[in-house]
Write an enzyme that holds these catalytic residues in place. Structure first.
Site, PDB file in Angstrom:
ATOM      1  N   TYR A 110       1.618  -7.221  -2.058  1.00  0.00           N
ATOM      2  CA  TYR A 110       0.682  -7.283  -0.942  1.00  0.00           C
ATOM      3  C   TYR A 110       0.960  -8.503  -0.032  1.00  0.00           C
ATOM      4  O   TYR A 110       1.238  -9.591  -0.514  1.00  0.00           O
ATOM      5  CB  TYR A 110      -0.768  -7.360  -1.450  1.00  0.00           C
ATOM      6  CG  TYR A 110      -1.661  -7.931  -0.395  1.00  0.00           C
ATOM      7  CD1 TYR A 110      -2.017  -7.148   0.705  1.00  0.00           C
ATOM      8  CD2 TYR A 110      -2.050  -9.259  -0.423  1.00  0.00           C
ATOM      9  CE1 TYR A 110      -2.755  -7.674   1.739  1.00  0.00           C
ATOM     10  CE2 TYR A 110      -2.792  -9.799   0.597  1.00  0.00           C
ATOM     11  CZ  TYR A 110      -3.139  -9.005   1.681  1.00  0.00           C
ATOM     12  OH  TYR A 110      -3.851  -9.551   2.711  1.00  0.00           O
ATOM     13  N   ARG A 146     -16.187 -14.767   1.275  1.00  0.00           N
ATOM     14  CA  ARG A 146     -15.078 -14.435   2.171  1.00  0.00           C
ATOM     15  C   ARG A 146     -15.477 -13.541   3.333  1.00  0.00           C
ATOM     16  O   ARG A 146     -14.635 -12.815   3.880  1.00  0.00           O
ATOM     17  CB  ARG A 146     -14.010 -13.693   1.350  1.00  0.00           C
ATOM     18  CG  ARG A 146     -13.079 -14.548   0.615  1.00  0.00           C
ATOM     19  CD  ARG A 146     -12.125 -15.239   1.530  1.00  0.00           C
ATOM     20  NE  ARG A 146     -11.052 -14.405   2.014  1.00  0.00           N
ATOM     21  CZ  ARG A 146     -10.414 -14.611   3.144  1.00  0.00           C
ATOM     22  NH1 ARG A 146     -10.762 -15.591   3.938  1.00  0.00           N
ATOM     23  NH2 ARG A 146      -9.423 -13.826   3.509  1.00  0.00           N
ATOM     24  N   TRP A 196      -5.585  -0.702  -2.068  1.00  0.00           N
ATOM     25  CA  TRP A 196      -4.693  -1.504  -1.257  1.00  0.00           C
ATOM     26  C   TRP A 196      -5.413  -2.791  -0.894  1.00  0.00           C
ATOM     27  O   TRP A 196      -5.145  -3.818  -1.021  1.00  0.00           O
ATOM     28  CB  TRP A 196      -4.273  -0.797   0.045  1.00  0.00           C
ATOM     29  CG  TRP A 196      -3.347  -1.660   0.817  1.00  0.00           C
ATOM     30  CD1 TRP A 196      -2.033  -1.914   0.549  1.00  0.00           C
ATOM     31  CD2 TRP A 196      -3.650  -2.459   1.985  1.00  0.00           C
ATOM     32  NE1 TRP A 196      -1.502  -2.813   1.458  1.00  0.00           N
ATOM     33  CE2 TRP A 196      -2.476  -3.154   2.345  1.00  0.00           C
ATOM     34  CE3 TRP A 196      -4.811  -2.658   2.732  1.00  0.00           C
ATOM     35  CZ2 TRP A 196      -2.415  -4.041   3.440  1.00  0.00           C
ATOM     36  CZ3 TRP A 196      -4.769  -3.515   3.806  1.00  0.00           C
ATOM     37  CH2 TRP A 196      -3.575  -4.200   4.163  1.00  0.00           C
ATOM     38  N   HIS A 200     -13.209 -15.094   6.599  1.00  0.00           N
ATOM     39  CA  HIS A 200     -12.045 -14.233   6.782  1.00  0.00           C
ATOM     40  C   HIS A 200     -11.486 -14.471   8.196  1.00  0.00           C
ATOM     41  O   HIS A 200     -12.239 -14.451   9.165  1.00  0.00           O
ATOM     42  CB  HIS A 200     -12.549 -12.788   6.659  1.00  0.00           C
ATOM     43  CG  HIS A 200     -11.510 -11.749   6.558  1.00  0.00           C
ATOM     44  ND1 HIS A 200     -11.678 -10.480   7.053  1.00  0.00           N
ATOM     45  CD2 HIS A 200     -10.295 -11.750   5.996  1.00  0.00           C
ATOM     46  CE1 HIS A 200     -10.616  -9.750   6.803  1.00  0.00           C
ATOM     47  NE2 HIS A 200      -9.749 -10.492   6.161  1.00  0.00           N
ATOM     48  N   ASP A 252      -6.649  -9.500  12.602  1.00  0.00           N
ATOM     49  CA  ASP A 252      -7.545  -8.427  13.046  1.00  0.00           C
ATOM     50  C   ASP A 252      -8.960  -8.925  13.352  1.00  0.00           C
ATOM     51  O   ASP A 252      -9.808  -8.129  13.779  1.00  0.00           O
ATOM     52  CB  ASP A 252      -7.562  -7.230  12.082  1.00  0.00           C
ATOM     53  CG  ASP A 252      -7.555  -7.581  10.606  1.00  0.00           C
ATOM     54  OD1 ASP A 252      -6.554  -8.121  10.116  1.00  0.00           O
ATOM     55  OD2 ASP A 252      -8.559  -7.301   9.940  1.00  0.00           O
ATOM     56  N   GLU A 261     -14.256  -9.950   1.822  1.00  0.00           N
ATOM     57  CA  GLU A 261     -13.889  -9.548   3.183  1.00  0.00           C
ATOM     58  C   GLU A 261     -14.218  -8.087   3.477  1.00  0.00           C
ATOM     59  O   GLU A 261     -14.285  -7.707   4.640  1.00  0.00           O
ATOM     60  CB  GLU A 261     -12.412  -9.833   3.458  1.00  0.00           C
ATOM     61  CG  GLU A 261     -11.474  -8.965   2.651  1.00  0.00           C
ATOM     62  CD  GLU A 261     -10.009  -9.339   2.837  1.00  0.00           C
ATOM     63  OE1 GLU A 261      -9.695 -10.539   2.836  1.00  0.00           O
ATOM     64  OE2 GLU A 261      -9.189  -8.425   2.971  1.00  0.00           O
ATOM     65  N   HIS A 318      -5.932  -8.852  -3.502  1.00  0.00           N
ATOM     66  CA  HIS A 318      -6.254  -7.678  -2.682  1.00  0.00           C
ATOM     67  C   HIS A 318      -6.801  -6.519  -3.513  1.00  0.00           C
ATOM     68  O   HIS A 318      -6.350  -5.375  -3.387  1.00  0.00           O
ATOM     69  CB  HIS A 318      -5.030  -7.247  -1.859  1.00  0.00           C
ATOM     70  CG  HIS A 318      -5.356  -7.013  -0.419  1.00  0.00           C
ATOM     71  ND1 HIS A 318      -5.081  -5.836   0.219  1.00  0.00           N
ATOM     72  CD2 HIS A 318      -5.937  -7.803   0.510  1.00  0.00           C
ATOM     73  CE1 HIS A 318      -5.489  -5.912   1.478  1.00  0.00           C
ATOM     74  NE2 HIS A 318      -6.002  -7.098   1.681  1.00  0.00           N
ATOM     75  N   ASN A 338     -10.194  -3.120  11.774  1.00  0.00           N
ATOM     76  CA  ASN A 338      -8.776  -2.750  11.681  1.00  0.00           C
ATOM     77  C   ASN A 338      -8.564  -1.332  11.149  1.00  0.00           C
ATOM     78  O   ASN A 338      -9.035  -0.983  10.066  1.00  0.00           O
ATOM     79  CB  ASN A 338      -8.076  -3.753  10.748  1.00  0.00           C
ATOM     80  CG  ASN A 338      -6.597  -3.838  11.015  1.00  0.00           C
ATOM     81  OD1 ASN A 338      -6.096  -3.302  11.997  1.00  0.00           O
ATOM     82  ND2 ASN A 338      -5.884  -4.538  10.139  1.00  0.00           N
ATOM     83  N   HIS A 371      -0.923 -18.575   6.083  1.00  0.00           N
ATOM     84  CA  HIS A 371      -0.220 -17.676   5.166  1.00  0.00           C
ATOM     85  C   HIS A 371       1.249 -18.076   5.064  1.00  0.00           C
ATOM     86  O   HIS A 371       1.878 -18.413   6.067  1.00  0.00           O
ATOM     87  CB  HIS A 371      -0.237 -16.247   5.699  1.00  0.00           C
ATOM     88  CG  HIS A 371      -1.581 -15.596   5.670  1.00  0.00           C
ATOM     89  ND1 HIS A 371      -1.743 -14.244   5.792  1.00  0.00           N
ATOM     90  CD2 HIS A 371      -2.823 -16.109   5.513  1.00  0.00           C
ATOM     91  CE1 HIS A 371      -3.028 -13.946   5.721  1.00  0.00           C
ATOM     92  NE2 HIS A 371      -3.703 -15.063   5.563  1.00  0.00           N
ATOM     93  N   GLU A 428      -9.725 -19.256   6.984  1.00  0.00           N
ATOM     94  CA  GLU A 428      -8.398 -18.630   7.060  1.00  0.00           C
ATOM     95  C   GLU A 428      -7.897 -18.673   8.501  1.00  0.00           C
ATOM     96  O   GLU A 428      -8.656 -18.416   9.441  1.00  0.00           O
ATOM     97  CB  GLU A 428      -8.495 -17.173   6.596  1.00  0.00           C
ATOM     98  CG  GLU A 428      -7.160 -16.439   6.624  1.00  0.00           C
ATOM     99  CD  GLU A 428      -7.284 -14.996   6.123  1.00  0.00           C
ATOM    100  OE1 GLU A 428      -8.394 -14.439   6.196  1.00  0.00           O
ATOM    101  OE2 GLU A 428      -6.285 -14.445   5.648  1.00  0.00           O
ATOM    102  N   GLU A 439      -8.277 -14.811  -4.653  1.00  0.00           N
ATOM    103  CA  GLU A 439      -9.107 -13.968  -3.781  1.00  0.00           C
ATOM    104  C   GLU A 439      -9.108 -12.499  -4.206  1.00  0.00           C
ATOM    105  O   GLU A 439      -8.060 -11.956  -4.574  1.00  0.00           O
ATOM    106  CB  GLU A 439      -8.552 -14.091  -2.355  1.00  0.00           C
ATOM    107  CG  GLU A 439      -9.263 -13.214  -1.362  1.00  0.00           C
ATOM    108  CD  GLU A 439      -8.629 -13.304   0.031  1.00  0.00           C
ATOM    109  OE1 GLU A 439      -7.859 -14.249   0.277  1.00  0.00           O
ATOM    110  OE2 GLU A 439      -8.907 -12.418   0.849  1.00  0.00           O
ATOM    111  N   ASP A 467      -4.039 -14.107  -2.825  1.00  0.00           N
ATOM    112  CA  ASP A 467      -4.875 -12.923  -2.601  1.00  0.00           C
ATOM    113  C   ASP A 467      -4.372 -11.771  -3.467  1.00  0.00           C
ATOM    114  O   ASP A 467      -3.229 -11.337  -3.322  1.00  0.00           O
ATOM    115  CB  ASP A 467      -4.807 -12.544  -1.111  1.00  0.00           C
ATOM    116  CG  ASP A 467      -5.854 -11.511  -0.708  1.00  0.00           C
ATOM    117  OD1 ASP A 467      -6.457 -10.898  -1.603  1.00  0.00           O
ATOM    118  OD2 ASP A 467      -6.048 -11.324   0.512  1.00  0.00           O
ATOM    119  N   ARG A 514      -1.714 -19.997   1.645  1.00  0.00           N
ATOM    120  CA  ARG A 514      -1.801 -18.818   0.774  1.00  0.00           C
ATOM    121  C   ARG A 514      -0.390 -18.329   0.495  1.00  0.00           C
ATOM    122  O   ARG A 514       0.397 -18.120   1.422  1.00  0.00           O
ATOM    123  CB  ARG A 514      -2.598 -17.731   1.502  1.00  0.00           C
ATOM    124  CG  ARG A 514      -2.767 -16.458   0.705  1.00  0.00           C
ATOM    125  CD  ARG A 514      -3.435 -15.373   1.532  1.00  0.00           C
ATOM    126  NE  ARG A 514      -2.458 -14.447   2.066  1.00  0.00           N
ATOM    127  CZ  ARG A 514      -2.747 -13.198   2.445  1.00  0.00           C
ATOM    128  NH1 ARG A 514      -3.983 -12.736   2.347  1.00  0.00           N
ATOM    129  NH2 ARG A 514      -1.816 -12.412   2.931  1.00  0.00           N
TER     130      ARG A 514
END
Ligand code: GCO
Ligand code: MG
Length: 412
Positions: free
Chosen positions: A163, A293, A412, A322, A326, A272, A222, A41, A126, A349, A246, A220, A151
């Site tokens: 996020y 993950r 991020w 994961h 993407d 991930e 992130h 991605n 999600h 996921e 996560e 998550d 999630r």
């Protein structure tokens, strides 16, 4: 006599049915076709070039049956090891070869990996929202679809975001969060760890009061907290019985998870953005995490992902593949074949793909009552529709960046 299936061609296919995907298609002399996902991605064309310019010439004439040999050859002969670009390229070749082997054997890939160890793969979806009411609508929609694990992400009041959020209200109840933005410009979001740390326990207190004890809840972070902040969050969330927390802190420094682990029993999922078994060595050997993950697409394909999960299994650590949008339907299918076959499966996921994506990738995996099944079609069970793919040309898209209130770039 051992059968040989010579590789006649290998094509790198780039299409953008709602988002960008890179796919490798390998064809043997007898016209048997295998597909592999190479989507990274926001950096898609780097992998496309790695494959087209540096890997495809090495594949022509090789025996498609020799999956392990080809994996070791591509990994070792490159000299430059690991990293997301290399491991995604190797992954695409690996998946395509497993697909070919399955089609030649007339068996789904999970049969070749030892057969099913379960009836289906527990999946999590999600849910997110601009506020708790909005999030509530999103959770109810997922529960109605049959998910048992969800999630939760919500905008942090006063921070104007957070996020992984798409407003259920704004999207008419349809969950449409997509991390990469096609706007062309790099998008920046604000972040304030103190506000987030105050709010996250309130979110899960609300969720348990609203939806009861049975639903499995995930979250998550992130990579946004320091180890000691992550430790504090894990401890604060213990009363709400999370399935997992996560990427609570960036994990390039695997040892930093020791500190988190000392303070909390909330289950931890990491990985991930890691790409190889070596990136997980300390995390696994010291039992610093509970779920791996990794994705099949960024971790060297079926061959390497299975090796990683087998290693984790020796330490009572489970898989948590994961599976955002993407990861293409080819990658999702490959992850499901692995997940169905291994003993230490944890959860998968499932961020369902856009309808346009399914016009290009015809899949045979299915979802029912909270579980995904890869199907029993030979190989990976995914077909690529060239005519549909040609309707969607590549569009540059970028992942956002985060900045703290004083303007400092953050994870991020
Ligand atoms: C997840 C992930 C993703 C990533 C995305 C980046 O847990 O699903 O964090 O949504 O942000 O894969 O490309
Ligand atoms: Mg994540």
């Amino acid at each position: 006599m051992t059968a040989v299936a010579r590789i006649r061609s290998a094509e790198v296919l780039v299409t953008s049915p709602s988002r960008n995907f890179v796919t490798l298609r390998i064809t043997t002399d007898d016209g048997v076709v295998g597909l592999g996902d190479a989507t990274l991605n926001g950096r898609e064309l780097a992998v496309a070039s790695y494959l087209r310019d540096h890997v495809v010439p090495l594949l022509i004439g090789r025996d498609a049956h020799r999956i392990e040999d080809t994996w070791q050859f591509l990994y070792r002969s490159a000299y430059w090891r690991r990293g997301p670009i290399t491991m995604s390229a190797v992954a695409a070749v690996d998946m395509a070869l497993w697909d070919i082997k399955g089609r030649l054997a007339g068996m789904p890939v999970h049969q070749l990996l030892g057969g099913a160890s379960r009836d289906g793969c527990l999946a999590y979806a999600h849910a997110s929202g601009a506020d708790l009411e909005d999030l509530g609508d999103s959770v109810r929609a997922r529960l109605d679809e049959g998910y048992r694990a969800i999630r939760l992400q919500v905008a942090v009041p006063g921070m104007g975001g957070g996020y992984g959020i798409a407003s259920a209200r704004a999207s008419g109840g349809r969950y449409t969060y997509e991390p990469a933005k096609r706007a062309g410009l790099h998008i920046e979001e604000g972040w304030d760890s103190r506000r987030y740390l105050r709010y996250a326990p309130e979110l899960f207190e609300w969720a348990r009061a609203e939806f009861g004890p049975e639903v499995m809840l995930l979250h998550d972070v992130h990579h946004r907290l320091t180890p000691i902040e992550a430790a504090r969050l894990g401890r604060a969330l213990e009363p709400y019985d999370l399935f997992w927390l996560e990427d609570c802190t960036p994990a390039e420094n695997q040892e930093s998870l020791r500190l988190v682990r000392r303070h909390t029993t909330t289950p931890l999922a990491i990985g991930e953005v890691l790409n190889s078994v070596w990136d997980f060595r300390t995390l696994i050997q010291e039992q610093l995490i509970d779920y791996v993950r990794a994705s099949v697409t960024h971790t060297g394909g079926i061959t390497h992902l299975k090796r990683l999960f087998d290693f984790a299994g020796q330490y009572q650590i489970k898989s948590g593949s994961h599976g955002p949008t993407d990861i293409s339907p080819v990658g999702m299918s490959a992850a499901l074949h692995v997940g169905l076959a291994i003993h230490n499966f944890g959860i998968q996921e499932h961020m369902a793909h856009h309808e346009l994506t399914h016009e290009v990738f015809r899949t045979s995996y299915r979802f029912a009552d909270g579980f995904l099944h890869p199907g029993d079609a030979p190989g990976l069970g995914v077909d690529y529709d060239d005519a549909a793919a040609e309707r969607f040309s590549y569009e540059p898209a970028f992942l956002p960046a985060a900045r703290l209130v004083d303007g400092t770039v953050h994870d991020w």
